[in-house]
Design a protein around this motif. Structure first.
Motif, PDB file in Angstrom:
ATOM      1  N   MET A   1     -27.914 -11.923 -39.953  1.00 31.45           N
ATOM      2  CA  MET A   1     -29.318 -11.630 -39.960  1.00 31.45           C
ATOM      3  C   MET A   1     -30.094 -12.912 -40.234  1.00 31.45           C
ATOM      4  SD  MET A   1     -30.861  -9.367 -43.049  1.00 31.45           S
ATOM      5  CE  MET A   1     -30.276  -9.997 -44.580  1.00 31.45           C
ATOM      6  N   PRO A   2     -30.476 -13.626 -39.195  1.00 31.40           N
ATOM      7  CA  PRO A   2     -31.268 -14.842 -39.362  1.00 31.40           C
ATOM      8  C   PRO A   2     -32.700 -14.525 -39.797  1.00 31.40           C
ATOM      9  CG  PRO A   2     -30.158 -14.818 -37.230  1.00 31.40           C
ATOM     10  CD  PRO A   2     -30.025 -13.456 -37.829  1.00 31.40           C
ATOM     11  N   ILE A   3     -33.154 -15.225 -40.824  1.00 31.19           N
ATOM     12  CA  ILE A   3     -34.524 -15.100 -41.316  1.00 31.19           C
ATOM     13  C   ILE A   3     -35.131 -16.499 -41.316  1.00 31.19           C
ATOM     14  CG2 ILE A   3     -36.004 -14.479 -43.254  1.00 31.19           C
ATOM     15  CD1 ILE A   3     -33.772 -12.558 -44.126  1.00 31.19           C
ATOM     16  N   PHE A   4     -36.297 -16.629 -40.694  1.00 27.24           N
ATOM     17  CA  PHE A   4     -36.970 -17.924 -40.627  1.00 27.24           C
ATOM     18  C   PHE A   4     -38.443 -17.740 -40.956  1.00 27.24           C
ATOM     19  CE2 PHE A   4     -33.453 -18.293 -37.605  1.00 27.24           C
ATOM     20  CZ  PHE A   4     -32.842 -19.441 -38.066  1.00 27.24           C
ATOM     21  N   SER A   5     -39.032 -18.773 -41.535  1.00 36.27           N
ATOM     22  CA  SER A   5     -40.487 -18.779 -41.710  1.00 36.27           C
ATOM     23  C   SER A   5     -41.022 -20.075 -41.118  1.00 36.27           C
ATOM     24  CB  SER A   5     -40.882 -18.628 -43.180  1.00 36.27           C
ATOM     25  OG  SER A   5     -40.421 -19.712 -43.944  1.00 36.27           O
ATOM     26  N   TYR A   6     -42.185 -19.948 -40.507  1.00 38.05           N
ATOM     27  CA  TYR A   6     -42.800 -21.061 -39.783  1.00 38.05           C
ATOM     28  C   TYR A   6     -44.272 -21.189 -40.143  1.00 38.05           C
ATOM     29  CZ  TYR A   6     -38.911 -20.116 -36.529  1.00 38.05           C
ATOM     30  OH  TYR A   6     -37.686 -19.890 -35.966  1.00 38.05           O
ATOM     31  N   LEU A   7     -44.789 -22.385 -39.946  1.00 38.70           N
ATOM     32  CA  LEU A   7     -46.229 -22.601 -39.910  1.00 38.70           C
ATOM     33  C   LEU A   7     -46.584 -22.729 -38.428  1.00 38.70           C
ATOM     34  CD1 LEU A   7     -46.788 -25.166 -42.770  1.00 38.70           C
ATOM     35  CD2 LEU A   7     -47.128 -22.705 -42.809  1.00 38.70           C
ATOM     36  N   ALA A   8     -47.403 -21.817 -37.949  1.00 40.37           N
ATOM     37  CA  ALA A   8     -47.794 -21.802 -36.542  1.00 40.37           C
ATOM     38  C   ALA A   8     -49.234 -22.307 -36.428  1.00 40.37           C
ATOM     39  CB  ALA A   8     -47.689 -20.389 -35.983  1.00 40.37           C
ATOM     40  N   ILE A   9     -49.427 -23.306 -35.595  1.00 43.85           N
ATOM     41  CA  ILE A   9     -50.752 -23.881 -35.364  1.00 43.85           C
ATOM     42  C   ILE A   9     -51.226 -23.421 -33.983  1.00 43.85           C
ATOM     43  CG2 ILE A   9     -52.121 -25.999 -35.243  1.00 43.85           C
ATOM     44  CD1 ILE A   9     -50.683 -25.577 -37.950  1.00 43.85           C
ATOM     45  N   PRO A  10     -52.345 -22.702 -33.940  1.00 45.17           N
ATOM     46  CA  PRO A  10     -52.850 -22.244 -32.641  1.00 45.17           C
ATOM     47  C   PRO A  10     -53.585 -23.360 -31.897  1.00 45.17           C
ATOM     48  CG  PRO A  10     -54.289 -21.486 -34.387  1.00 45.17           C
ATOM     49  CD  PRO A  10     -53.151 -22.206 -35.047  1.00 45.17           C
ATOM     50  N   ARG A  11     -53.701 -23.194 -30.608  1.00 42.92           N
ATOM     51  CA  ARG A  11     -54.563 -24.098 -29.829  1.00 42.92           C
ATOM     52  C   ARG A  11     -56.000 -23.857 -30.282  1.00 42.92           C
ATOM     53  NH1 ARG A  11     -51.656 -26.767 -26.324  1.00 42.92           N
ATOM     54  NH2 ARG A  11     -49.799 -25.816 -25.444  1.00 42.92           N
ATOM     55  N   GLU A  12     -56.852 -24.812 -30.046  1.00 42.99           N
ATOM     56  CA  GLU A  12     -58.237 -24.709 -30.499  1.00 42.99           C
ATOM     57  C   GLU A  12     -58.889 -23.426 -29.986  1.00 42.99           C
ATOM     58  OE1 GLU A  12     -62.376 -27.248 -30.304  1.00 42.99           O
ATOM     59  OE2 GLU A  12     -60.472 -28.297 -30.067  1.00 42.99           O
ATOM     60  N   GLY A  13     -59.453 -22.664 -30.920  1.00 45.78           N
ATOM     61  CA  GLY A  13     -60.133 -21.422 -30.578  1.00 45.78           C
ATOM     62  C   GLY A  13     -59.229 -20.249 -30.247  1.00 45.78           C
ATOM     63  N   ALA A  14     -57.923 -20.392 -30.454  1.00 42.53           N
ATOM     64  CA  ALA A  14     -56.988 -19.338 -30.040  1.00 42.53           C
ATOM     65  C   ALA A  14     -56.283 -18.659 -31.211  1.00 42.53           C
ATOM     66  CB  ALA A  14     -55.949 -19.931 -29.084  1.00 42.53           C
ATOM     67  N   ARG A  15     -56.834 -18.781 -32.404  1.00 42.63           N
ATOM     68  CA  ARG A  15     -56.155 -18.205 -33.582  1.00 42.63           C
ATOM     69  C   ARG A  15     -55.984 -16.685 -33.453  1.00 42.63           C
ATOM     70  NH1 ARG A  15     -57.933 -18.376 -39.931  1.00 42.63           N
ATOM     71  NH2 ARG A  15     -56.239 -17.067 -40.632  1.00 42.63           N
ATOM     72  N   GLU A  16     -57.032 -15.979 -33.090  1.00 44.66           N
ATOM     73  CA  GLU A  16     -56.943 -14.516 -32.971  1.00 44.66           C
ATOM     74  C   GLU A  16     -55.967 -14.113 -31.870  1.00 44.66           C
ATOM     75  OE1 GLU A  16     -58.186 -12.456 -35.216  1.00 44.66           O
ATOM     76  OE2 GLU A  16     -58.924 -14.248 -36.236  1.00 44.66           O
ATOM     77  N   THR A  17     -55.996 -14.825 -30.766  1.00 39.98           N
ATOM     78  CA  THR A  17     -55.065 -14.547 -29.665  1.00 39.98           C
ATOM     79  C   THR A  17     -53.638 -14.768 -30.125  1.00 39.98           C
ATOM     80  OG1 THR A  17     -56.724 -15.208 -28.043  1.00 39.98           O
ATOM     81  CG2 THR A  17     -54.431 -15.183 -27.303  1.00 39.98           C
ATOM     82  N   LEU A  18     -53.398 -15.881 -30.818  1.00 41.87           N
ATOM     83  CA  LEU A  18     -52.051 -16.168 -31.310  1.00 41.87           C
ATOM     84  C   LEU A  18     -51.578 -15.081 -32.263  1.00 41.87           C
ATOM     85  CD1 LEU A  18     -49.573 -17.993 -31.501  1.00 41.87           C
ATOM     86  CD2 LEU A  18     -50.752 -19.236 -33.331  1.00 41.87           C
ATOM     87  N   CYS A  19     -52.420 -14.684 -33.187  1.00 41.28           N
ATOM     88  CA  CYS A  19     -52.045 -13.627 -34.143  1.00 41.28           C
ATOM     89  C   CYS A  19     -51.688 -12.337 -33.406  1.00 41.28           C
ATOM     90  CB  CYS A  19     -53.164 -13.379 -35.142  1.00 41.28           C
ATOM     91  SG  CYS A  19     -53.352 -14.689 -36.361  1.00 41.28           S
ATOM     92  N   ALA A  20     -52.475 -11.994 -32.404  1.00 40.43           N
ATOM     93  CA  ALA A  20     -52.206 -10.775 -31.631  1.00 40.43           C
ATOM     94  C   ALA A  20     -50.891 -10.885 -30.869  1.00 40.43           C
ATOM     95  CB  ALA A  20     -53.356 -10.498 -30.674  1.00 40.43           C
ATOM     96  N   GLN A  21     -50.646 -12.044 -30.255  1.00 41.34           N
ATOM     97  CA  GLN A  21     -49.406 -12.230 -29.502  1.00 41.34           C
ATOM     98  C   GLN A  21     -48.192 -12.174 -30.424  1.00 41.34           C
ATOM     99  OE1 GLN A  21     -50.318 -15.950 -27.515  1.00 41.34           O
ATOM    100  NE2 GLN A  21     -50.687 -14.877 -25.588  1.00 41.34           N
ATOM    101  N   LEU A  22     -48.269 -12.863 -31.559  1.00 45.43           N
ATOM    102  CA  LEU A  22     -47.148 -12.863 -32.495  1.00 45.43           C
ATOM    103  C   LEU A  22     -46.909 -11.478 -33.080  1.00 45.43           C
ATOM    104  CD1 LEU A  22     -47.827 -16.211 -34.400  1.00 45.43           C
ATOM    105  CD2 LEU A  22     -46.047 -15.773 -32.684  1.00 45.43           C
ATOM    106  N   SER A  23     -47.981 -10.767 -33.389  1.00 48.07           N
ATOM    107  CA  SER A  23     -47.854  -9.419 -33.948  1.00 48.07           C
ATOM    108  C   SER A  23     -47.220  -8.452 -32.954  1.00 48.07           C
ATOM    109  CB  SER A  23     -49.222  -8.885 -34.372  1.00 48.07           C
ATOM    110  OG  SER A  23     -49.729  -9.638 -35.439  1.00 48.07           O
ATOM    111  N   GLY A  24     -47.387  -8.726 -31.685  1.00 42.62           N
ATOM    112  CA  GLY A  24     -46.815  -7.877 -30.649  1.00 42.62           C
ATOM    113  C   GLY A  24     -45.338  -8.094 -30.399  1.00 42.62           C
ATOM    114  N   LEU A  25     -44.771  -9.121 -31.004  1.00 42.81           N
ATOM    115  CA  LEU A  25     -43.347  -9.409 -30.828  1.00 42.81           C
ATOM    116  C   LEU A  25     -42.523  -8.666 -31.873  1.00 42.81           C
ATOM    117  CD1 LEU A  25     -43.493 -13.278 -30.267  1.00 42.81           C
ATOM    118  CD2 LEU A  25     -43.213 -11.499 -28.526  1.00 42.81           C
TER     119      LEU A  25
END
Length: 82
Positions: A1-25
């Motif tokens: 059971m691999p567990i990882f934590s990351y710091l994810a940096i969104p492209r400029e102005g794409a924070r909400e999009t990134l959060c939505a995409q990641l939450s959908g995975l």
């Protein structure tokens, strides 16, 4: 059971999009920082094959500028497995 934590940096102005995409995975928990344009991503996959598929999907996200590993743990490797 691999567990990882990351710091994810969104492209400029794409924070909400990134959060939505990641939450959908599957196997992902997303924690947006309150005071920075950064997102904490925690992944918990059942096996290495699933982790590899998830990594491939993460690399394909257009809203993601960079992903930095902050912590990683694989129970099998700690116990001397593959």
């Amino acid at each position: 059971m691999p567990i990882f934590s990351y710091l994810a940096i969104p492209r400029e102005g794409a924070r909400e999009t990134l959060c939505a995409q990641l939450s959908g995975l599957d196997h992902c928990q997303v924690i947006p920082a309150d005071n920075q344009d950064v997102v904490v991503l925690v992944t918990d996959t059942p096996d290495e094959a699933c982790e590899k598929r998830l990594q491939k999907r993460l690399k394909g996200l257009g809203s993601l500028q960079s992903l930095s590993l902050a912590f990683g743990y694989d129970e099998k490797k700690e116990q001397g497995g593959q």
